[in-house]
Enzyme design. Structure first.
Site, PDB file in Angstrom:
ATOM      1  N   TYR A 150       0.838  -1.216   0.000  1.00  0.00           N
ATOM      2  CA  TYR A 150       0.000   0.000   0.000  1.00  0.00           C
ATOM      3  C   TYR A 150       0.869   1.260   0.000  1.00  0.00           C
ATOM      4  O   TYR A 150       0.592   2.219  -0.732  1.00  0.00           O
ATOM      5  CB  TYR A 150      -0.889  -0.062   1.241  1.00  0.00           C
ATOM      6  CG  TYR A 150      -1.922   1.033   1.387  1.00  0.00           C
ATOM      7  CD1 TYR A 150      -3.127   0.983   0.686  1.00  0.00           C
ATOM      8  CD2 TYR A 150      -1.722   2.086   2.275  1.00  0.00           C
ATOM      9  CE1 TYR A 150      -4.096   1.969   0.854  1.00  0.00           C
ATOM     10  CE2 TYR A 150      -2.683   3.069   2.455  1.00  0.00           C
ATOM     11  CZ  TYR A 150      -3.873   3.006   1.738  1.00  0.00           C
ATOM     12  OH  TYR A 150      -4.829   3.982   1.912  1.00  0.00           O
ATOM     13  N   LYS A 154       0.890   4.110  -2.827  1.00  0.00           N
ATOM     14  CA  LYS A 154       0.530   5.501  -2.511  1.00  0.00           C
ATOM     15  C   LYS A 154       1.687   6.466  -2.795  1.00  0.00           C
ATOM     16  O   LYS A 154       1.454   7.629  -3.165  1.00  0.00           O
ATOM     17  CB  LYS A 154       0.066   5.609  -1.052  1.00  0.00           C
ATOM     18  CG  LYS A 154      -1.253   4.895  -0.773  1.00  0.00           C
ATOM     19  CD  LYS A 154      -2.364   5.313  -1.732  1.00  0.00           C
ATOM     20  CE  LYS A 154      -3.751   5.020  -1.211  1.00  0.00           C
ATOM     21  NZ  LYS A 154      -4.799   5.316  -2.216  1.00  0.00           N
TER      22      LYS A 154
HETATM   23  P1  NAP Z   1     -13.370   2.177   1.586  1.00  0.00           P
HETATM   24  O1  NAP Z   1     -14.408   2.636   2.554  1.00  0.00           O
HETATM   25  O2  NAP Z   1     -12.815   0.812   1.733  1.00  0.00           O
HETATM   26  O3  NAP Z   1     -13.936   2.406   0.104  1.00  0.00           O
HETATM   27  C1  NAP Z   1     -13.182   2.057  -1.015  1.00  0.00           C
HETATM   28  C2  NAP Z   1     -14.117   1.729  -2.143  1.00  0.00           C
HETATM   29  O4  NAP Z   1     -13.324   1.382  -3.288  1.00  0.00           O
HETATM   30  C3  NAP Z   1     -15.005   0.520  -1.824  1.00  0.00           C
HETATM   31  O5  NAP Z   1     -16.356   0.803  -2.112  1.00  0.00           O
HETATM   32  C4  NAP Z   1     -14.429  -0.549  -2.707  1.00  0.00           C
HETATM   33  O6  NAP Z   1     -15.365  -1.512  -3.152  1.00  0.00           O
HETATM   34  C5  NAP Z   1     -13.929   0.260  -3.899  1.00  0.00           C
HETATM   35  N1  NAP Z   1     -13.017  -0.521  -4.721  1.00  0.00           N
HETATM   36  C6  NAP Z   1     -12.056  -1.393  -4.312  1.00  0.00           C
HETATM   37  N2  NAP Z   1     -11.455  -1.972  -5.363  1.00  0.00           N
HETATM   38  C7  NAP Z   1     -12.042  -1.461  -6.473  1.00  0.00           C
HETATM   39  C8  NAP Z   1     -11.862  -1.677  -7.860  1.00  0.00           C
HETATM   40  N3  NAP Z   1     -10.956  -2.560  -8.330  1.00  0.00           N
HETATM   41  N4  NAP Z   1     -12.640  -1.000  -8.727  1.00  0.00           N
HETATM   42  C9  NAP Z   1     -13.578  -0.133  -8.278  1.00  0.00           C
HETATM   43  N5  NAP Z   1     -13.800   0.125  -6.975  1.00  0.00           N
HETATM   44  C10 NAP Z   1     -13.041  -0.535  -6.076  1.00  0.00           C
HETATM   45  O7  NAP Z   1     -12.095   3.157   1.611  1.00  0.00           O
HETATM   46  P2  NAP Z   1     -11.929   4.697   2.032  1.00  0.00           P
HETATM   47  O8  NAP Z   1     -11.421   4.719   3.410  1.00  0.00           O
HETATM   48  O9  NAP Z   1     -13.141   5.475   1.661  1.00  0.00           O
HETATM   49  O10 NAP Z   1     -10.690   5.081   1.093  1.00  0.00           O
HETATM   50  C11 NAP Z   1     -10.834   5.744  -0.157  1.00  0.00           C
HETATM   51  C12 NAP Z   1      -9.441   6.070  -0.686  1.00  0.00           C
HETATM   52  O11 NAP Z   1      -8.743   6.863   0.259  1.00  0.00           O
HETATM   53  C13 NAP Z   1      -8.570   4.844  -0.934  1.00  0.00           C
HETATM   54  O12 NAP Z   1      -7.761   5.047  -2.060  1.00  0.00           O
HETATM   55  C14 NAP Z   1      -7.710   4.792   0.318  1.00  0.00           C
HETATM   56  O13 NAP Z   1      -6.513   4.104   0.087  1.00  0.00           O
HETATM   57  C15 NAP Z   1      -7.511   6.265   0.580  1.00  0.00           C
HETATM   58  N6  NAP Z   1      -7.157   6.576   1.961  1.00  0.00           N
HETATM   59  C16 NAP Z   1      -8.001   6.264   3.006  1.00  0.00           C
HETATM   60  C17 NAP Z   1      -7.611   6.585   4.300  1.00  0.00           C
HETATM   61  C18 NAP Z   1      -8.478   6.259   5.502  1.00  0.00           C
HETATM   62  O14 NAP Z   1      -8.016   6.485   6.638  1.00  0.00           O
HETATM   63  N7  NAP Z   1      -9.690   5.789   5.337  1.00  0.00           N
HETATM   64  C19 NAP Z   1      -6.389   7.199   4.542  1.00  0.00           C
HETATM   65  C20 NAP Z   1      -5.569   7.500   3.457  1.00  0.00           C
HETATM   66  C21 NAP Z   1      -5.960   7.194   2.170  1.00  0.00           C
HETATM   67  P3  NAP Z   1     -15.564  -2.908  -2.356  1.00  0.00           P
HETATM   68  O15 NAP Z   1     -16.180  -2.554  -1.067  1.00  0.00           O
HETATM   69  O16 NAP Z   1     -16.445  -3.699  -3.217  1.00  0.00           O
HETATM   70  O17 NAP Z   1     -14.180  -3.486  -2.188  1.00  0.00           O
END
Ligand code: NAP
Length: 249
Positions: A150, A154
């Site tokens: 990851y 990133k």
């Molecule tokens: P999340 O709640 O897990 O949502 C991610 C979404 O992406 C899910 O609906 C997932 O679908 C979808 N997804 C996964 N693989 C995919 C694919 N191949 N094609 C299309 N959609 C796909 O995550 P989040 O926390 O909102 O994070 C959103 C972004 O922010 C990510 O890039 C994450 O790395 C980044 N981020 C998050 C945090 C944090 O603290 N939350 C911090 C830094 C960066 P499924 O449920 O079906 O898998």
């Protein structure tokens, strides 16, 4: 100019909040995700609030699905000029236990997915001579135990962002990255579960380490996306903004 935005991973979490925010900013929004129910519900909620939205099922790491989805957005809503590469997964493990599959799937969704989506969408942006690409990086880009895959993805997205900013600037397209810290979503809830702590305790513990004294909410990131997608942000490109409630090393 068309006001059409695409948000990947929009079924929940940060992506869902970004889609709602861009809709309230006046964009017609295409919500893309793996799950049909999530994107359809998200699009229906935006439409019920007076906005315009569609939900499409697409795996962002699949070339054909990406090409077809972006073409469908152009056909149904108009040429996309904003792309938010937000879809993401984690497959955490210490290096010695990390499988080929853990590595490939994380690199595939974040890096390959952002590449495929950007390549498909830039065609419309360069034709319109206006565009905004926003990539979701992370504070993990600076290194995080158990996240070799990851953090590499990133950090890679930061180089990808700067290169696209250089290539696409002359077409009126800006490309920026947001690197969130701890945001309360299902992704961080899953980490708490894996560590065997309640999500409330996990968030409270994290908040003690964050200068502003709280964890982030999806809307905190949506606010920053709204800025990058705006007309007035046109002189800001190739930047990585850490949204983590405090400075990062
Ligand atoms: P999340 O709640 O897990 O949502 C991610 C979404 O992406 C899910 O609906 C997932 O679908 C979808 N997804 C996964 N693989 C995919 C694919 N191949 N094609 C299309 N959609 C796909 O995550 P989040 O926390 O909102 O994070 C959103 C972004 O922010 C990510 O890039 C994450 O790395 C980044 N981020 C998050 C945090 C944090 O603290 N939350 C911090 C830094 C960066 P499924 O449920 O079906 O898998």
């Amino acid at each position: 100019m068309s006001k059409v935005a695409i948000v990947t991973g929009a079924a929940r979490g940060i992506g869902a909040a970004v889609a709602r925010r861009l809709a309230s900013d006046g964009f017609a929004v295409a919500l893309l995700d793996l799950q049909d129910a999530g994107v359809k519900e998200g699009a229906a909620a935006i439409t019920a609030d007076g906005g315009k939205a569609i939900g499409l099922v697409v795996d962002v790491s699949d070339t054909e699905q990406v090409e077809a989805a972006v073409a469908k957005v152009a056909e149904e809503l108009g040429p996309p000029v904003v792309l938010v590469n937000n879809a993401g997964i984690t497959r955490d493990n210490l290096l010695f236990k990390m499988t080929d599959g853990d590595w490939d799937s994380v690199i595939g969704v974040h890096l390959r997915g952002s590449f495929l989506m950007s390549r498909a969408a830039q065609k419309y942006m360069t034709q319109q001579k206006w565009g905004r690409i926003v990539n979701l990086s992370s504070t993990s880009a600076l290194g995080n135990r158990g996240q070799a895959n990851y953090s590499a993805a990133k950090a890679g997205l930061q180089g990808f962002t700067k290169t696209l900013a250089i290539e696409l600037g002359k077409f009126g397209v800006t490309v920026n990255a947001i690197a969130p810290g701890f945001i309360a979503t299902e992704m961080t809830a899953a980490t708490a579960e894996r560590l065997g702590v309640s999500f409330e305790d996990f968030k409270a513990g994290a908040a003690t380490q964050i200068p502003v004294g709280r964890v982030g909410e999806p809307e905190d990131i949506a606010h920053l996306v709204s800025f990058f997608a705006s007309e007035g942000s046109g002189f800001v490109s190739g930047q990585v903004v850490y949204a983590a409630g405090g400075p990062q090393d």
